[in-house]
Motif scaffolding. Structure first.
Motif, mmCIF file in Angstrom:
data_model
loop_
_atom_site.group_PDB
_atom_site.id
_atom_site.type_symbol
_atom_site.label_atom_id
_atom_site.label_comp_id
_atom_site.label_asym_id
_atom_site.label_seq_id
_atom_site.Cartn_x
_atom_site.Cartn_y
_atom_site.Cartn_z
ATOM 1 N N GLY A 47 1.379 0.291 -16.075
ATOM 2 C CA GLY A 47 1.106 0.277 -14.647
ATOM 3 C C GLY A 47 0.553 1.588 -14.149
ATOM 4 O O GLY A 47 -0.034 1.655 -13.070
ATOM 5 N N ALA A 48 0.744 2.677 -14.920
ATOM 6 C CA ALA A 48 0.245 4.002 -14.547
ATOM 7 C C ALA A 48 0.117 4.839 -15.806
ATOM 8 O O ALA A 48 0.775 4.577 -16.820
ATOM 9 C CB ALA A 48 1.160 4.683 -13.540
ATOM 10 N N ARG A 114 5.032 7.446 -7.491
ATOM 11 C CA ARG A 114 5.480 6.307 -6.679
ATOM 12 C C ARG A 114 4.507 6.045 -5.520
ATOM 13 O O ARG A 114 4.237 4.892 -5.166
ATOM 14 C CB ARG A 114 6.883 6.563 -6.136
ATOM 15 N N THR A 115 3.987 7.112 -4.922
ATOM 16 C CA THR A 115 3.039 6.959 -3.811
ATOM 17 C C THR A 115 1.794 6.212 -4.255
ATOM 18 O O THR A 115 1.322 5.287 -3.584
ATOM 19 C CB THR A 115 2.653 8.329 -3.244
ATOM 20 N N HIS A 116 1.249 6.606 -5.413
ATOM 21 C CA HIS A 116 0.030 5.953 -5.894
ATOM 22 C C HIS A 116 0.296 4.516 -6.322
ATOM 23 O O HIS A 116 -0.551 3.637 -6.114
ATOM 24 C CB HIS A 116 -0.577 6.758 -7.044
ATOM 25 N N LEU A 117 1.456 4.256 -6.888
ATOM 26 C CA LEU A 117 1.802 2.879 -7.255
ATOM 27 C C LEU A 117 1.950 2.013 -6.005
ATOM 28 O O LEU A 117 1.521 0.848 -5.999
ATOM 29 C CB LEU A 117 3.098 2.862 -8.068
ATOM 30 N N ARG A 119 0.430 2.500 -3.098
ATOM 31 C CA ARG A 119 -0.910 2.256 -2.561
ATOM 32 C C ARG A 119 -1.607 1.153 -3.337
ATOM 33 O O ARG A 119 -2.285 0.306 -2.753
ATOM 34 C CB ARG A 119 -1.739 3.547 -2.622
ATOM 35 N N ARG A 120 -1.437 1.150 -4.663
ATOM 36 C CA ARG A 120 -2.059 0.114 -5.481
ATOM 37 C C ARG A 120 -1.494 -1.260 -5.127
ATOM 38 O O ARG A 120 -2.238 -2.226 -4.980
ATOM 39 C CB ARG A 120 -1.822 0.388 -6.961
ATOM 40 N N SER A 121 -0.171 -1.334 -4.974
ATOM 41 C CA SER A 121 0.448 -2.629 -4.679
ATOM 42 C C SER A 121 0.029 -3.140 -3.308
ATOM 43 O O SER A 121 -0.168 -4.335 -3.104
ATOM 44 C CB SER A 121 1.973 -2.527 -4.755
#
Length: 234
Positions: A47-48, A114-117, A119-121
């Motif tokens: 996922g990242a 966590r912030t980038h995940l 935003r992706r979601s």
């Protein structure tokens, strides 16, 4: 449970990151070479990706470029001891979402991840099309098009273009662009805005020949998407 691929040639750092991320509720994959990283990304569908630049068989830049060209959609965070502005700019230009300099604070790494995940979601919705005159930008695929011309953008290039498209024919200052897109990362200067405007101009060169807008510099005021009298909607 989100799986994070750690690409790091230093075994101690790799193990520390793995233990810490697992304690934070992530599952972890690890690689220490370019070949192993690309294989793990293909087989495990992380996922990242947390990615070092210096690897024994190549560069983390090679990994980032290959992942993005292959359509990898997840966040890529560079974690590197290289702290020059040009190193950060190059990493982000290749499609990375963030660039963190060693030595680093682990809690900050987790927070940014966590912030980038998140935003992706939040962006995993039906295609969102932004239009300004004859210029179209698909925010989901990051494909910009004008007539028969098209260009695939990096995540940050797409964000910058969308910002300019939201206020066509109106200058947007360097400070406003920087505050929205880069201020939270730390260690960067306003010059990064000029770098990315240059990247966009290069990719949009064919658009002008198809009657598209021009990305202009308005002295003392910033940058503007000049529609030359075209109608727009967004």
């Amino acid at each position: 449970m989100t799986r994070v691929l750690i690409v790091e040639d230093d075994a101690d750092i790799r193990s520390m990151l793995a233990r810490g991320l697992e304690a934070e509720g992530f599952s972890v994959g690890m690689a220490g070479r370019v070949e192993d990283a690309l294989s793990a990304a293909r087989d495990d569908a992380p996922g990242a990706v947390v990615l070092d630049i210096t690897l024994p068989d190549g560069s983390g830049h090679d990994v980032c470029r290959s992942l993005r060209e292959g359509g990898y959609p997840g966040p890529i965070l560079f974690l590197s001891a290289r702290d020059e502005i040009r190193d950060r700019a190059e990493g982000l230009a290749l499609g990375a979402d963030d660039y963190i300099v060693k030595p680093f604070v682990f809690d900050e790494l987790v927070a940014r991840l966590r912030t980038h995940l998140l935003r992706r979601s939040e962006s995993e919705e039906p295609r969102t099309l932004v239009t300004a005159g004859k210029l179209n930008l698909d925010l989901n695929t990051r494909l910009a098009s004008c007539g028969e011309a098209s260009a695939r953008l990096t995540p940050r290039e797409a964000e910058l273009l969308a910002m300019l498209m939201s206020e066509p024919n109106k200058p947007v200052s360097r400070a406003d662009i920087f505050e929205k897109l880069w201020a939270s990362q730390g260690g960067l200067s306003l010059n990064v805005v000029d770098v990315y405007v240059g990247y966009l101009r290069s990719k949009m060169a064919d658009f002008v020949r198809h009657g598209g807008p021009i990305l202009t510099t308005v002295r003392g005021r910033g940058f503007m998407l000049d529609l030359r009298g075209q109608d727009f909607r967004h």
